[in-house]
Scaffold this motif. Structure first.
Motif, mmCIF file in Angstrom:
data_model
loop_
_atom_site.group_PDB
_atom_site.id
_atom_site.type_symbol
_atom_site.label_atom_id
_atom_site.label_comp_id
_atom_site.label_asym_id
_atom_site.label_seq_id
_atom_site.Cartn_x
_atom_site.Cartn_y
_atom_site.Cartn_z
ATOM 1 N N LEU A 46 0.844 -1.195 0.000
ATOM 2 C CA LEU A 46 0.000 0.000 0.000
ATOM 3 C C LEU A 46 0.881 1.247 0.000
ATOM 4 C CD1 LEU A 46 -2.525 -1.088 2.794
ATOM 5 C CD2 LEU A 46 -2.852 -1.221 0.313
ATOM 6 N N VAL A 74 2.401 -1.290 -5.637
ATOM 7 C CA VAL A 74 1.407 -1.264 -6.714
ATOM 8 C C VAL A 74 1.454 0.076 -7.444
ATOM 9 C CG1 VAL A 74 -1.060 -1.418 -7.256
ATOM 10 C CG2 VAL A 74 -0.074 -2.937 -5.540
ATOM 11 N N SER A 75 1.476 1.176 -6.674
ATOM 12 C CA SER A 75 1.527 2.506 -7.305
ATOM 13 C C SER A 75 2.799 2.684 -8.116
ATOM 14 C CB SER A 75 1.454 3.602 -6.239
ATOM 15 O OG SER A 75 0.192 3.586 -5.613
ATOM 16 N N LEU A 109 -7.266 1.546 -13.516
ATOM 17 C CA LEU A 109 -6.750 0.791 -12.368
ATOM 18 C C LEU A 109 -5.937 1.705 -11.460
ATOM 19 C CD1 LEU A 109 -5.342 -2.583 -13.781
ATOM 20 C CD2 LEU A 109 -7.352 -2.216 -12.331
ATOM 21 N N ARG A 110 -5.055 2.486 -12.098
ATOM 22 C CA ARG A 110 -4.186 3.389 -11.342
ATOM 23 C C ARG A 110 -4.992 4.435 -10.574
ATOM 24 N NH1 ARG A 110 0.747 6.491 -14.287
ATOM 25 N NH2 ARG A 110 1.357 7.942 -12.645
ATOM 26 N N TRP A 131 -6.805 2.745 -7.673
ATOM 27 C CA TRP A 131 -5.847 2.425 -6.602
ATOM 28 C C TRP A 131 -5.425 3.715 -5.878
ATOM 29 C CZ3 TRP A 131 -4.596 -1.853 -4.156
ATOM 30 C CH2 TRP A 131 -3.457 -1.858 -3.342
ATOM 31 N N ASN A 161 -6.098 4.709 -1.928
ATOM 32 C CA ASN A 161 -4.946 4.983 -1.064
ATOM 33 C C ASN A 161 -4.808 6.463 -0.709
ATOM 34 O OD1 ASN A 161 -2.842 2.554 -0.705
ATOM 35 N ND2 ASN A 161 -4.016 2.278 -2.583
#
Ligand code: HEM
Ligand code: HEM
Length: 180
Positions: free
Chosen positions: A6, A15-16, A67-68, A71, A75
């Protein structure tokens, strides 16, 4: 989930960062194909090779940006913050990049949805060809290339600020939030 997956206030998570750098590579390829389309003669083999991937890579980026964005929103409360007037300017810049990452492919998808050639994504037909073109659906796509180059300019400015302003002049650790 562990903190390295995260985002957290000091660092974007795995992920980012994967989305940021993976999409950076794909955008580089995308702008190479656009530049080849613009600058090389039709019979050039490199132009044909690169241009052949423009739609597939462009649609891949179009999917990834959602998706980005999702996400990023999930977050939002954990991400590095951007305080002050310069911070607000940075956020406005990032928002403009997001807006163009969505609008630039959208106008071409709209044109394809109203067009006579259909649309394929890595060999799979996702939109069927129409018998007759829908004129209004073609109009926004007239600015696809111009808006694409504007996005390229914003990205260059963004990378320049990150590398030279934050990385070499201020050395304030902003670069490290996304690197590594
Ligand atoms: C984020 C994704 C995309 C970016 C950054 C991008 C960028 C560009 C740029 C800069 C040009 C101008 C090239 C020139 O000056 O000759 C261009 C042209 C073109 N792109 Fe894309 N593109 C993207 C996605 C797509 C998608 C998804 C499609 C098809 C569904 C597409 C179809 C075309 C076509 C047909 C042209 C030539 C005609 C025109 O300039 O409108 N592009 N693109
Ligand atoms: C050499 C190339 C690049 C460098 C050095 C770089 C560096 C960075 C850094 C350090 C951050 C974190 C900034 C902060 O926390 O305020 C960031 C965020 C961001 N970058 Fe880049 N970047 C590069 C390429 C790109 C590309 C190609 C794009 C667009 C496709 C992009 C779009 C963004 C966006 C939208 C953010 C905000 C965070 C997010 O929601 O993902 N960057 N970049």
């Amino acid at each position: 989930m562990s903190n390295s997956v995260l985002d957290n206030p000091d660092r974007y998570g795995a992920v980012s960062r994967s989305l940021h750098w993976g999409m950076a590579v794909l955008f580089l390829i995308q702008f190479c194909s656009a530049a080849a389309h613009w600058g090389l003669p039709r019979e050039n083999a490199l132009r044909e090779m690169l241009w052949g991937y423009h739609t597939d890579v462009g649609l891949t980026l179009f999917l990834l940006v959602f998706l980005r964005g999702a996400w990023g929103l999930a977050n939002m409360s954990r991400r590095p913050t951007h305080p002050g007037a310069l911070g607000r300017a940075a956020m406005a810049g990032h928002l403009a990049i997001y807006a163009l990452m969505i609008i630039v492919p959208s106008v071409r998808v709209l044109a394809a949805a109203g067009g006579t050639r259909g649309l394929s994504f890595w060999g799979i037909e996702v939109l069927q060809p129409r018998g007759q073109e829908v004129t209004w659906m073609q109009i926004p796509a007239e600015w696809h290339g111009e808006m694409g180059w504007l996005l390229a300019a914003l990205i260059l400015g963004h990378a320049g600020i990150a590398l030279f302003w934050h990385g070499s002049i201020k050395r304030d650790g902003t670069l490290q939030r996304m690197v590594g």
